[in-house]
Write a protein that holds these residues in place. Sequence first.
Motif, PDB file in Angstrom:
ATOM      1  N   GLY A  55       0.819  -1.205   0.000  1.00 14.08           N
ATOM      2  CA  GLY A  55       0.000   0.000   0.000  1.00 14.08           C
ATOM      3  C   GLY A  55       0.852   1.253   0.000  1.00 14.08           C
ATOM      4  N   LEU A  56       0.418   2.265  -0.724  1.00 10.64           N
ATOM      5  CA  LEU A  56       1.218   3.468  -0.886  1.00 10.64           C
ATOM      6  C   LEU A  56       1.223   4.287   0.396  1.00 10.64           C
ATOM      7  CD1 LEU A  56       0.141   4.691  -4.443  1.00 10.64           C
ATOM      8  CD2 LEU A  56       1.983   3.121  -3.802  1.00 10.64           C
ATOM      9  N   GLY A  57       2.407   4.484   0.954  1.00 13.96           N
ATOM     10  CA  GLY A  57       2.549   5.316   2.137  1.00 13.96           C
ATOM     11  C   GLY A  57       2.255   6.769   1.820  1.00 13.96           C
ATOM     12  N   GLY A  58       1.573   7.461   2.726  1.00 11.67           N
ATOM     13  CA  GLY A  58       1.242   8.857   2.513  1.00 11.67           C
ATOM     14  C   GLY A  58      -0.052   9.061   1.752  1.00 11.67           C
ATOM     15  N   HIS A  59      -0.632   7.977   1.224  1.00 10.68           N
ATOM     16  CA  HIS A  59      -1.924   8.066   0.558  1.00 10.68           C
ATOM     17  C   HIS A  59      -3.007   7.613   1.525  1.00 10.68           C
ATOM     18  CE1 HIS A  59      -0.777   8.508  -3.874  1.00 10.68           C
ATOM     19  NE2 HIS A  59       0.347   8.580  -3.200  1.00 10.68           N
ATOM     20  N   ALA A  60      -4.249   7.864   1.151  1.00  4.46           N
ATOM     21  CA  ALA A  60      -5.359   7.455   2.000  1.00  4.46           C
ATOM     22  C   ALA A  60      -5.458   5.936   2.045  1.00  4.46           C
ATOM     23  CB  ALA A  60      -6.666   8.051   1.462  1.00  4.46           C
ATOM     24  N   ASP A  61      -5.502   5.376   3.253  1.00  8.56           N
ATOM     25  CA  ASP A  61      -5.831   3.958   3.431  1.00  8.56           C
ATOM     26  C   ASP A  61      -4.921   3.014   2.640  1.00  8.56           C
ATOM     27  OD1 ASP A  61      -7.956   4.584   5.132  1.00  8.56           O
ATOM     28  OD2 ASP A  61      -9.351   4.809   3.459  1.00  8.56           O
ATOM     29  N   GLY A  62      -3.606   3.149   2.814  1.00  9.85           N
ATOM     30  CA  GLY A  62      -2.694   2.257   2.104  1.00  9.85           C
ATOM     31  C   GLY A  62      -2.903   0.810   2.469  1.00  9.85           C
ATOM     32  N   ALA A  63      -3.137   0.521   3.754  1.00  7.86           N
ATOM     33  CA  ALA A  63      -3.358  -0.862   4.177  1.00  7.86           C
ATOM     34  C   ALA A  63      -4.625  -1.417   3.567  1.00  7.86           C
ATOM     35  CB  ALA A  63      -3.424  -0.936   5.704  1.00  7.86           C
ATOM     36  N   ARG A  64      -5.672  -0.600   3.538  1.00  4.85           N
ATOM     37  CA  ARG A  64      -6.934  -1.042   2.937  1.00  4.85           C
ATOM     38  C   ARG A  64      -6.764  -1.281   1.442  1.00  4.85           C
ATOM     39  NH1 ARG A  64     -11.703   2.659   1.741  1.00  4.85           N
ATOM     40  NH2 ARG A  64     -13.426   1.276   1.197  1.00  4.85           N
ATOM     41  N   ALA A  65      -5.990  -0.420   0.788  1.00  3.10           N
ATOM     42  CA  ALA A  65      -5.774  -0.565  -0.649  1.00  3.10           C
ATOM     43  C   ALA A  65      -5.069  -1.873  -0.974  1.00  3.10           C
ATOM     44  CB  ALA A  65      -4.952   0.610  -1.176  1.00  3.10           C
ATOM     45  N   SER A  66      -4.006  -2.199  -0.233  1.00  2.19           N
ATOM     46  CA  SER A  66      -3.263  -3.425  -0.534  1.00  2.19           C
ATOM     47  C   SER A  66      -4.116  -4.656  -0.270  1.00  2.19           C
ATOM     48  CB  SER A  66      -1.965  -3.480   0.281  1.00  2.19           C
ATOM     49  OG  SER A  66      -2.208  -3.668   1.661  1.00  2.19           O
ATOM     50  N   ARG A  67      -4.914  -4.618   0.783  1.00  2.00           N
ATOM     51  CA  ARG A  67      -5.739  -5.782   1.104  1.00  2.00           C
ATOM     52  C   ARG A  67      -6.876  -5.956   0.095  1.00  2.00           C
ATOM     53  NH1 ARG A  67      -5.573  -9.160   5.227  1.00  2.00           N
ATOM     54  NH2 ARG A  67      -7.408 -10.435   5.697  1.00  2.00           N
ATOM     55  N   LEU A  68      -7.487  -4.841  -0.315  1.00  5.42           N
ATOM     56  CA  LEU A  68      -8.566  -4.931  -1.293  1.00  5.42           C
ATOM     57  C   LEU A  68      -8.051  -5.469  -2.627  1.00  5.42           C
ATOM     58  CD1 LEU A  68     -11.461  -4.356  -2.230  1.00  5.42           C
ATOM     59  CD2 LEU A  68     -10.759  -2.000  -2.711  1.00  5.42           C
ATOM     60  N   ALA A  69      -6.924  -4.939  -3.083  1.00  3.87           N
ATOM     61  CA  ALA A  69      -6.361  -5.421  -4.342  1.00  3.87           C
ATOM     62  C   ALA A  69      -5.998  -6.900  -4.246  1.00  3.87           C
ATOM     63  CB  ALA A  69      -5.130  -4.596  -4.711  1.00  3.87           C
ATOM     64  N   ALA A  70      -5.388  -7.286  -3.124  1.00  6.73           N
ATOM     65  CA  ALA A  70      -5.022  -8.691  -2.944  1.00  6.73           C
ATOM     66  C   ALA A  70      -6.260  -9.583  -2.952  1.00  6.73           C
ATOM     67  CB  ALA A  70      -4.251  -8.866  -1.638  1.00  6.73           C
ATOM     68  N   GLN A  71      -7.326  -9.130  -2.311  1.00  8.08           N
ATOM     69  CA  GLN A  71      -8.539  -9.944  -2.230  1.00  8.08           C
ATOM     70  C   GLN A  71      -9.155 -10.151  -3.609  1.00  8.08           C
ATOM     71  OE1 GLN A  71     -10.046 -11.271   0.957  1.00  8.08           O
ATOM     72  NE2 GLN A  71     -10.521 -12.561  -0.818  1.00  8.08           N
ATOM     73  N   VAL A  72      -9.190  -9.100  -4.425  1.00 10.44           N
ATOM     74  CA  VAL A  72      -9.739  -9.227  -5.776  1.00 10.44           C
ATOM     75  C   VAL A  72      -8.946 -10.244  -6.585  1.00 10.44           C
ATOM     76  CG1 VAL A  72     -10.096  -8.010  -7.958  1.00 10.44           C
ATOM     77  CG2 VAL A  72     -10.734  -6.909  -5.805  1.00 10.44           C
ATOM     78  N   ILE A  73      -7.632 -10.175  -6.507  1.00 11.93           N
ATOM     79  CA  ILE A  73      -6.782 -11.087  -7.282  1.00 11.93           C
ATOM     80  C   ILE A  73      -6.888 -12.506  -6.747  1.00 11.93           C
ATOM     81  CG2 ILE A  73      -4.393 -11.596  -7.927  1.00 11.93           C
ATOM     82  CD1 ILE A  73      -3.933  -8.497  -7.800  1.00 11.93           C
ATOM     83  N   VAL A  74      -6.902 -12.658  -5.421  1.00  9.56           N
ATOM     84  CA  VAL A  74      -7.012 -13.984  -4.817  1.00  9.56           C
ATOM     85  C   VAL A  74      -8.340 -14.639  -5.192  1.00  9.56           C
ATOM     86  CG1 VAL A  74      -7.392 -15.130  -2.585  1.00  9.56           C
ATOM     87  CG2 VAL A  74      -5.406 -13.656  -2.914  1.00  9.56           C
ATOM     88  N   ASP A  75      -9.420 -13.862  -5.165  1.00  6.59           N
ATOM     89  CA  ASP A  75     -10.732 -14.424  -5.502  1.00  6.59           C
ATOM     90  C   ASP A  75     -10.769 -14.967  -6.928  1.00  6.59           C
ATOM     91  OD1 ASP A  75     -11.675 -13.837  -2.997  1.00  6.59           O
ATOM     92  OD2 ASP A  75     -12.821 -12.069  -3.604  1.00  6.59           O
ATOM     93  N   ALA A  76     -10.014 -14.332  -7.818  1.00  8.04           N
ATOM     94  CA  ALA A  76     -10.006 -14.771  -9.219  1.00  8.04           C
ATOM     95  C   ALA A  76      -8.983 -15.855  -9.502  1.00  8.04           C
ATOM     96  CB  ALA A  76      -9.721 -13.567 -10.125  1.00  8.04           C
ATOM     97  N   SER A  77      -8.066 -16.109  -8.564  1.00 14.41           N
ATOM     98  CA  SER A  77      -6.904 -16.957  -8.840  1.00 14.41           C
ATOM     99  C   SER A  77      -7.226 -18.399  -9.257  1.00 14.41           C
ATOM    100  CB  SER A  77      -5.952 -16.959  -7.638  1.00 14.41           C
ATOM    101  OG  SER A  77      -6.576 -17.489  -6.484  1.00 14.41           O
ATOM    102  N   PRO A  78      -8.325 -19.021  -8.806  1.00 11.74           N
ATOM    103  CA  PRO A  78      -8.595 -20.385  -9.290  1.00 11.74           C
ATOM    104  C   PRO A  78      -8.793 -20.464 -10.806  1.00 11.74           C
ATOM    105  CG  PRO A  78      -9.851 -19.954  -7.297  1.00 11.74           C
ATOM    106  CD  PRO A  78      -9.261 -18.648  -7.725  1.00 11.74           C
TER     107      PRO A  78
END
Length: 248
Positions: A55-78
């Motif tokens: 997640g980008l430091g200094g931007h809004a909600d970096g932790a939320r951004a990295s987790r959301l992106a990871a979740q989208v990719i993980v959900d599609a991974s099968p």
Amino acid sequence: MNRVEVVGVTHRGRVRPANEDTIAVAGFLSAVPEGEPVRLTVSSTRPVTCLVADGLGGHADGARASRLAAQVIVDASPTFADSAAIVAAVHRADANLYAESGHPLPRGAMGTTVVVLTVSGADATCVNVGDSRCYLLRDGLLVQLSRDDSPPPSRPGPAAPTGRVTQTLGGRLTPAPIHPHVQRLSTIAGDRFLLCSDGLTDYLPVDDVENCLTGGGRPDDVVRDLLRRTLDAGGGDNVSALLVTILE
């Protein structure tokens, strides 16, 4: 059958107040004690996907951004039968970040980098956006598979870390096209892949990374050593690493 062993760790570092990185292995997202490596052996007929999102430091909600992106990719991974499917998931993650953040934002849209490795049969595919990296160690030689989205150096010689990237998922006031980098290769038993955030590579020279990986240590010890060396070198950013070993 895909059989891989993965050892992963994530740590907020010595300076940052929080950890904005997310790691994922075969559908499991990071929810582990900070700084303690976790080992998984995965045997599956489906593609095995691992990723690191920073997640980008200094931007809004970096932790939320990295987790959301990871979740989208993980959900599609099968469904990752080829590189096009992985790239499509990365584009969906990018679109979701903009949809979730809304506009305008006084501090900018939330954003993240991502590096994805999918192992399917005797093939592996690396896809990345930003400066999180993927390396391959084979026959004692370390090769970077990912491509950094970083500004060109301002002067000749080795480029110093800039803290800036030229391409991310989200992270802008208005959506901009992204162009994920793709690298495909055949795997052999014993291959080791290292996925990591720039919190590791900004503080640990690539020669030190190679020495850690070629030292003959157990994967758990290698990951601990990478983390220790990074923290000893300053640890000014969040640090995440996944060491993926091909068993068959």
